[in-house]
Enzyme design. Structure first.
Site, PDB file in Angstrom:
ATOM      1  N   GLU A  13      -4.958  -8.778   0.396  1.00 33.38           N
ATOM      2  CA  GLU A  13      -5.901  -8.699   1.504  1.00 33.38           C
ATOM      3  C   GLU A  13      -7.123  -7.924   1.042  1.00 33.38           C
ATOM      4  OE1 GLU A  13      -5.111  -5.263   4.478  1.00 33.38           O
ATOM      5  OE2 GLU A  13      -3.175  -6.254   4.217  1.00 33.38           O
TER       6      GLU A  13
ATOM      7  N   GLU B 129       0.829  -1.219   0.000  1.00 34.86           N
ATOM      8  CA  GLU B 129       0.000   0.000   0.000  1.00 34.86           C
ATOM      9  C   GLU B 129       0.861   1.267   0.000  1.00 34.86           C
ATOM     10  OE1 GLU B 129      -2.991  -0.225   3.048  1.00 34.86           O
ATOM     11  OE2 GLU B 129      -3.483  -2.303   2.585  1.00 34.86           O
TER      12      GLU B 129
END
Length: 655
Positions: A367, A259
């Site tokens: 995820e 991220e």
């Protein structure tokens, strides 16, 4: 006085529309804008939308002729107004097209406005895609990049469940998530996810490694540079971690600094430094831990900065993405009937990264999950979540077949420090029986893999692109509508009913195409909303195979159906070659076939071939469709095989 009045009108146009003054004389376009505003004020929305569209076309022409950035901005604004009014009129598909054009013309001046416009377009657009189920042999290795730990077809199931007390007791280890997850879901998940920090100075705990090894699983390790990127250096810490991972003797997916394009992580903001450190970690892992696959995994949002952080193909084995579906109807650009809704499916978030990287890297949801309870407003989102879970796992193998692993984040973020506001969600599978049952049903498809090294037994081919066999087949569809709660989908072939499904995504039915061999038929897909009203309808052209092809009596499965070309049966080379043990070597437009001591050389676009030392005239020239080579089936006779035709059954037999 008239001059001053005209200037006042122009000034009001600038203020109301945000227009950038054009450099060239454009008196006509300003008159058009004045008419558009007047029509809108009088409630003549269709007339106003048409006038805004006319103005948009003027600015588009001006931008193309003069390279005028101001004209591009004006075009974006006009498309935005046309989209807004068209949506109010209820024509959401056309509104979506206008907003999509708005997004195009905001670039390069305002990327955020472009993202907002595209979001509006995606929110309201409807879409129908039709799929046919086929054996995995139909695609061979076409969906395979050869990356470390990648399945040839299918997608590995994965889970983050360390914080789920019903499947994992951290104090006693009984149950442990490697056993608790399959007990809960009914299927083993071969990938388990854990977090790790640079500051810890070591790899995952041996108890976790041994548990994963005992069930034949793999680890996805989210390795976070929590002390900053500059702390990541080639030295004792990194080497120790690498050796520990290598000694684990299980497949490991190492997600370094995930991220990184999001402002919520401390390792964001310096793309060059990030790439330098990712490459360093990749080099050390390859020296010390050959079982490690490097995963580069940005967040799905913001999409416009992720490419800046890409370390390069040489250092990345898999491309991942973090993505969550969180109900938020505040961005609904329509709010039809005063009721806002969230129409966005979770799989939409894969569009950007899939388009950019899937042709050369396998994709992983590192995820993600669908939130079914919103703690920020203490409200259940259960019906919306159930629909989204089902449509997500139905859509992925059809729309994104190069996504090879999906890791569900089974956790409740109510007390999370990082997650704030609307992101405080419950994703815990064990926390809601209906959510769990929906997940269990969604992953029951054998396309989803429970064992490392396995491959799917089936694939789902776009029926418009690949065609369908002249037989009874399983048809399914992806149907997207502004109202996501679809109750029924019906199918018709050339106007004749061909099946109906009320079971939810992927709306599968059995349809018979055997009467239509060699034809192109019109397949209508008609969807109904939760109130039983027709919601979306599309009629799609589908090409039916001209013949069935068998090799030694076994049918050959194709990802592009055989067709008649210049009166001769033409087939995809790859599948027949594999079935007959024929070696294929392609260099540009030249294709060499070898079987035993026989060889044939072909040239795409030419009917002249060479068999051994003899020149051979083919009944039709080899062609290419996308990256497939199509050849006359009779080519295989020059390789010592016998080709027979049965007109009654429309079957070509290769022996």
């Amino acid at each position: 006085m008239p001059r001053l009045k005209a200037l006042a009108v122009l000034l009001s146009l600038f203020l109301l529309t945000g227009l950038v003054p054009a450099k060239a004389d454009a008196a006509n376009v300003w008159q058009t804008l004045a008419k558009a505003q007047a029509a809108e004020a009088e409630g003549n929305l269709k007339e106003a939308a048409d006038l805004y569209l006319e103005a948009a076309m003027h600015f588009v022409s001006e931008a193309e002729q003069k390279g005028d950035g101001g004209a591009r901005i004006n075009a974006a604004l006009m498309y935005g107004h046309a989209g807004r009014l068209t949506a109010q009129l209820g024509d959401l598909d056309t509104a979506s097209q206008y907003w999509q054009q708005e997004a195009v013309y905001w670039i390069p001046s305002d990327e955020q406005s472009a993202i907002a416009a595209k979001r509006k377009a995606d929110w309201v657009r409807s879409e129908v895609r039709l799929f046919v189920t086929a054996p995995a042999a139909a695609v061979g290795k076409r969906l395979y990049t050869g990356a470390k730990h990648e399945p040839v077809t299918g997608a590995y199931l994965g889970m983050y469940a360390e914080l789920d007390r019903k499947v994992h007791n951290p104090e006693t280890g009984k149950p442990f998530y490697t056993e608790g997850v399959p007990a809960l879901t009914g299927r083993q998940h071969p990938i388990f996810m854990l977090y790790g920090n640079w500051s810890q100075g070591h790899g995952p705990a041996s108890s976790h490694i041994e548990a994963i090894k005992a069930v034949g699983g793999a680890l996805q390790w989210a390795f976070q540079p929590d002390l900053g990127l500059k702390a990541v250096v080639d030295g004792p810490v990194l080497r120790r971690i690498a050796r520990e991972l290598g000694e684990a003797e299980i497949p490991i997916f190492l997600r370094f600094g995930g991220e990184m394009n999001g402002e919520w992580v401390p390792w964001t903001g310096d793309p060059e430094l990030y790439k330098e450190k990712f490459r360093l970690v990749a080099r050390v892992m390859r020296e010390e831990a050959p079982n490690v696959a490097m995963v580069w995994a940005p967040s799905w949002f913001p999409p416009n900065t992720m490419d800046l952080y890409y370390p390069g193909d040489a250092y990345v084995d898999w491309v991942g993405i973090s993505s969550y579906a969180v109900h938020d109807d505040s961005l609904d650009p329509v709010a039809e009937g005063g009721k806002a809704r969230d129409s966005r499916p979770l799989h939409d978030t894969f569009a950007e990264i899939y388009e950019r990287y899937a042709d050369r890297k396998p994709i992983m949801l590192v995820e993600g999950a669908v939130g079914y309870y919103d703690h920020s407003v203490n409200q259940s989102r259960e019906p919306w979540a159930l629909t989204n879970i089902q449509r997500f796992y139905a859509a992925m193998p059809r729309i994104y077949p190069r996504v090879k692993a999906l890791v569900w984040f089974s956790s409740d973020t109510k007390n999370s420090v990082q997650d704030k506001g609307i992101m405080k969600q419950n994703y815990l599978l064990s926390g809601n029986e209906r959510v769990l049952k929906t997940y269990q049903a969604a992953i029951a498809d054998t396309y989803y893999l429970s064992e490392l090294g396995a491959a799917a037994d089936r694939v789902y081919l776009d029926a418009v692109e690949s065609g369908v066999p002249a037989a009874k087949v399983e048809l399914s569809s992806y149907v997207r509508a502004y109202d996501p709660f679809i109750s029924r989908v019906e199918y018709a072939i050339n106007g004749q009913p061909a099946g109906s499904s009320t079971t939810g995504d992927p709306w599968a039915v059995t349809a018979d195409f055997s009467p239509y061999a060699g034809e192109t038929v019109q397949v209508t897909v008609r969807a109904y909303d939760s109130l039983g009203r027709k919601s979306v309808e599309r009629t799609l052209p589908v090409r039916v195979a001209a013949a069935t092809v068998t090799v030694d009596g076994m049918p050959v499965a194709f990802d592009y159906q055989p067709a008649l070309l210049e009166g001769t049966l033409t087939v995809p080379l790859e599948q027949v070659a594999a079935a007959t043990g024929t070696e294929v070597v392609q260099a540009g437009d030249r294709v060499a076939l070898r079987r035993g001591d026989r060889q044939v050389s072909l040239t795409i676009g030419s009917r002249t071939a060479t068999a051994g030392w003899q020149s051979v005239e083919l009944p039709a020239a080899p062609t290419k469709v996308d990256d497939r080579v199509l050849v006359p089936l009779r080519v295989f006779e020059s390789l010592g095989l016998r080709v027979e035709w049965n007109g009654a059954t429309r079957t070509a037999s290769v022996k």
